[in-house]
Scaffold this motif. Structure first.
Motif, mmCIF file in Angstrom:
data_model
loop_
_atom_site.group_PDB
_atom_site.id
_atom_site.type_symbol
_atom_site.label_atom_id
_atom_site.label_comp_id
_atom_site.label_asym_id
_atom_site.label_seq_id
_atom_site.Cartn_x
_atom_site.Cartn_y
_atom_site.Cartn_z
ATOM 1 N N LYS A 21 -17.825 -4.459 0.986
ATOM 2 C CA LYS A 21 -18.654 -3.378 1.528
ATOM 3 C C LYS A 21 -20.124 -3.758 1.529
ATOM 4 O O LYS A 21 -20.859 -3.463 2.475
ATOM 5 C CB LYS A 21 -18.447 -2.102 0.705
ATOM 6 N N ILE A 22 -20.562 -4.413 0.457
ATOM 7 C CA ILE A 22 -21.968 -4.834 0.377
ATOM 8 C C ILE A 22 -22.275 -5.853 1.459
ATOM 9 O O ILE A 22 -23.291 -5.776 2.151
ATOM 10 C CB ILE A 22 -22.271 -5.404 -1.027
ATOM 11 N N GLU A 23 -21.382 -6.824 1.616
ATOM 12 C CA GLU A 23 -21.601 -7.891 2.596
ATOM 13 C C GLU A 23 -21.645 -7.351 4.018
ATOM 14 O O GLU A 23 -22.339 -7.888 4.879
ATOM 15 C CB GLU A 23 -20.503 -8.951 2.476
ATOM 16 N N SER A 24 -20.892 -6.294 4.281
ATOM 17 C CA SER A 24 -20.843 -5.728 5.638
ATOM 18 C C SER A 24 -21.758 -4.518 5.804
ATOM 19 O O SER A 24 -21.693 -3.817 6.823
ATOM 20 C CB SER A 24 -19.407 -5.337 5.988
ATOM 21 N N ASN A 25 -22.615 -4.293 4.789
ATOM 22 C CA ASN A 25 -23.561 -3.168 4.819
ATOM 23 C C ASN A 25 -22.870 -1.826 5.024
ATOM 24 O O ASN A 25 -23.376 -0.941 5.728
ATOM 25 C CB ASN A 25 -24.614 -3.386 5.914
ATOM 26 N N LYS A 26 -21.709 -1.658 4.438
ATOM 27 C CA LYS A 26 -20.942 -0.422 4.578
ATOM 28 C C LYS A 26 -20.966 0.425 3.301
ATOM 29 O O LYS A 26 -20.246 1.397 3.188
ATOM 30 C CB LYS A 26 -19.483 -0.731 4.937
ATOM 31 N N HIS A 61 0.745 -2.828 -18.509
ATOM 32 C CA HIS A 61 -0.382 -1.898 -18.409
ATOM 33 C C HIS A 61 -1.710 -2.659 -18.400
ATOM 34 O O HIS A 61 -2.587 -2.397 -17.562
ATOM 35 C CB HIS A 61 -0.329 -0.922 -19.587
ATOM 36 N N THR A 62 -1.855 -3.621 -19.307
ATOM 37 C CA THR A 62 -3.098 -4.406 -19.392
ATOM 38 C C THR A 62 -3.332 -5.210 -18.130
ATOM 39 O O THR A 62 -4.451 -5.248 -17.597
ATOM 40 C CB THR A 62 -3.041 -5.342 -20.618
ATOM 41 N N CYS A 63 -2.291 -5.854 -17.639
ATOM 42 C CA CYS A 63 -2.420 -6.677 -16.426
ATOM 43 C C CYS A 63 -2.725 -5.812 -15.203
ATOM 44 O O CYS A 63 -3.469 -6.232 -14.313
ATOM 45 C CB CYS A 63 -1.150 -7.481 -16.185
ATOM 46 N N SER A 64 -2.165 -4.614 -15.148
ATOM 47 C CA SER A 64 -2.422 -3.712 -14.021
ATOM 48 C C SER A 64 -3.888 -3.303 -13.984
ATOM 49 O O SER A 64 -4.501 -3.259 -12.909
ATOM 50 C CB SER A 64 -1.537 -2.471 -14.125
ATOM 51 N N ILE A 65 -4.446 -2.991 -15.151
ATOM 52 C CA ILE A 65 -5.864 -2.623 -15.219
ATOM 53 C C ILE A 65 -6.741 -3.792 -14.787
ATOM 54 O O ILE A 65 -7.712 -3.624 -14.039
ATOM 55 C CB ILE A 65 -6.226 -2.156 -16.646
ATOM 56 N N ALA A 66 -6.387 -4.997 -15.238
ATOM 57 C CA ALA A 66 -7.155 -6.193 -14.859
ATOM 58 C C ALA A 66 -7.097 -6.423 -13.349
ATOM 59 O O ALA A 66 -8.107 -6.752 -12.713
ATOM 60 C CB ALA A 66 -6.618 -7.417 -15.608
ATOM 61 N N ILE A 96 -9.436 -5.991 -7.668
ATOM 62 C CA ILE A 96 -9.378 -5.382 -6.335
ATOM 63 C C ILE A 96 -10.645 -4.574 -6.068
ATOM 64 O O ILE A 96 -11.252 -4.670 -4.985
ATOM 65 C CB ILE A 96 -8.126 -4.483 -6.212
ATOM 66 N N ASN A 97 -11.074 -3.779 -7.049
ATOM 67 C CA ASN A 97 -12.286 -2.972 -6.873
ATOM 68 C C ASN A 97 -13.514 -3.851 -6.660
ATOM 69 O O ASN A 97 -14.379 -3.542 -5.836
ATOM 70 C CB ASN A 97 -12.497 -2.061 -8.078
ATOM 71 N N ASP A 98 -13.608 -4.958 -7.410
ATOM 72 C CA ASP A 98 -14.739 -5.877 -7.236
ATOM 73 C C ASP A 98 -14.755 -6.464 -5.833
ATOM 74 O O ASP A 98 -15.809 -6.531 -5.180
ATOM 75 C CB ASP A 98 -14.660 -7.014 -8.270
ATOM 76 N N ILE A 99 -13.604 -6.908 -5.360
ATOM 77 C CA ILE A 99 -13.529 -7.519 -4.025
ATOM 78 C C ILE A 99 -13.881 -6.500 -2.945
ATOM 79 O O ILE A 99 -14.604 -6.805 -1.983
ATOM 80 C CB ILE A 99 -12.131 -8.125 -3.780
#
Length: 381
Positions: free
Chosen positions: A45-50, A27-32, A37-40
């Motif tokens: 999205k920021i880098e591609s102005n999306k 459970h802990t590793c899945s959250i990490a 994934i969300n950060d990447i």
């Protein structure tokens, strides 16, 4: 999300100790992994102005309190004081992207708690109204909050409701070495990049937060001293619609009430004093239970310190809140005086202690302004 959901259900089933340990690790590793994934994805999205921003009304105070609530248990477990203060001139309802603001706040407060072993984490919010200016309206940093192309009078009216909101997250943690400051806002970069580093992370959180601030018309910067602590500041531009503006301006019967605040945390005393002063309450402070008892025993000769209520921090090193309250009850004049106890989340006096102390109320830390006001108003109404 599927793994996190299923393991959450599995944790609540009948498992032996070994199975429970394995499921908790999954459970802990899945959250990490989900955070990575969300950060990447956000960074891409920021880098591609999306990356799109919403502009909806939301309660700024409620947003901040919910962010702090997420980290409150971690702070309690580390015995760190976690508190916030919103200055009186800050609008309560603003137009903007609540989700993105929450993302920035959670990232900064999480880092502050993570890198602080003892002491405190304080969040301060202030604002200033931006005067009418063509430079502000046409600023490239304010693209997300671009004003409609309308008559000059209409634009000036909208711009007069434009605010710069400033947030500061201050901690008493490990601080940042001066020669490593340049790494803070670089993608995939860690201040401590060694394989034996104590603190993990992707090195994207601060980068994303800084870019989000800039896309909302603001900026982010940091002040830090190694071994003393850090303060991360950021700003954003926000409109305030007068039709939905809802500033918390209590009309109270609290004015001129006299309160004694007892706590050994200077930050707690400062925040409570500032808040009470804004409501017209006359406050006096004591930095320990012993100091409070001395004040109460010696104040009879001076009616200027005839208190109407006492607020006591439960966790004090020299003399805790329970012992302080018991000692106060032994002073005849204060046997029935209203006492309010400040308790960390998940910790409170026992039932026997509560009966003996006859407390007027318990208030969890971090202290919420509206809850504090409602408790005081109820006591004095």
């Amino acid at each position: 999300n599927g793994i996190i959901g299923m393991t959450s259900l599995l944790i609540d089933t009948n498992l032996n100790s070994e199975q429970q340990e394995y499921v908790n690790d999954i459970h802990t590793c899945s959250i990490a992994l989900l955070r990575i994934i969300n950060d990447i994805l956000d960074f891409s999205k920021i880098e591609s102005n999306k990356l799109d921003f919403e502009e909806r009304p939301f309660n700024l105070r409620l947003c901040l309190e919910e962010c702090i609530d997420l980290l409150a248990i971690q702070a309690v477990n580390k015995k760190i004081e976690l508190a916030y203060f919103i200055e009186d001139n800050t609008p309560s309802i603003i137009l903007g992207d609540e989700t993105r603001l929450r993302q920035i706040l959670v990232n900064l407060i999480t880092n502050a708690v993570k890198f602080t072993a003892k002491g405190e984490v304080l969040v301060n919010v202030s604002s200033q109204q931006i005067p009418w200016s063509e430079n502000i309206i046409n600023s490239p940093n304010s693209e997300a909050f671009k004003l409609p192309e309308d008559s000059s009078d209409n634009q000036q009216n909208i711009a007069s409701n434009l605010y710069e909101i400033k947030f500061s997250v201050k901690d008493t943690g490990i601080g940042i070495p001066r020669d490593k400051m340049h790494k803070l806002f670089q993608p995939f970069s860690q201040v401590d990049s060694s394989t034996t580093r104590q603190y993990g992370g992707t090195g994207l959180g601060l980068v994303i937060s800084k870019r989000l601030c800039e896309m909302m018309g603001g900026k982010m910067w940091v002040e830090s001293q190694e071994g003393i602590g850090s303060t991360f500041h950021f700003t954003l531009m926000a409109k305030v619609d007068e039709n939905i503006r809802s500033q918390f301006n209590p009309i109270s019967n609290l004015a001129n009430k006299r309160l004694l605040i007892v706590d050994d945390r200077p930050s707690c005393l400062q925040i409570l004093t500032q808040q009470l002063n804004e409501w017209g309450i006359l406050s006096h402070t004591a930095t320990s239970g012993i100091a409070a008892i001395n004040i109460l025993k010696n104040e009879t000769a001076d009616q200027n310190f005839d208190f109407d209520l006492i607020i006591i921090g439960m966790e004090m090193s020299e003399m805790d809140g329970v012992a302080t309250a018991i000692a106060i009850r032994e002073i005849p004049k204060y046997k029935y005086l209203p006492l309010v106890m400040l308790t960390p989340i998940g910790k409170s006096p026992t039932k026997n202690q509560l009966q003996k102390l006859n407390l007027a109320a318990l208030l969890n830390k971090p202290i919420k302004q509206l809850q504090l006001y409602n408790i005081l108003d109820k006591i004095f109404c």
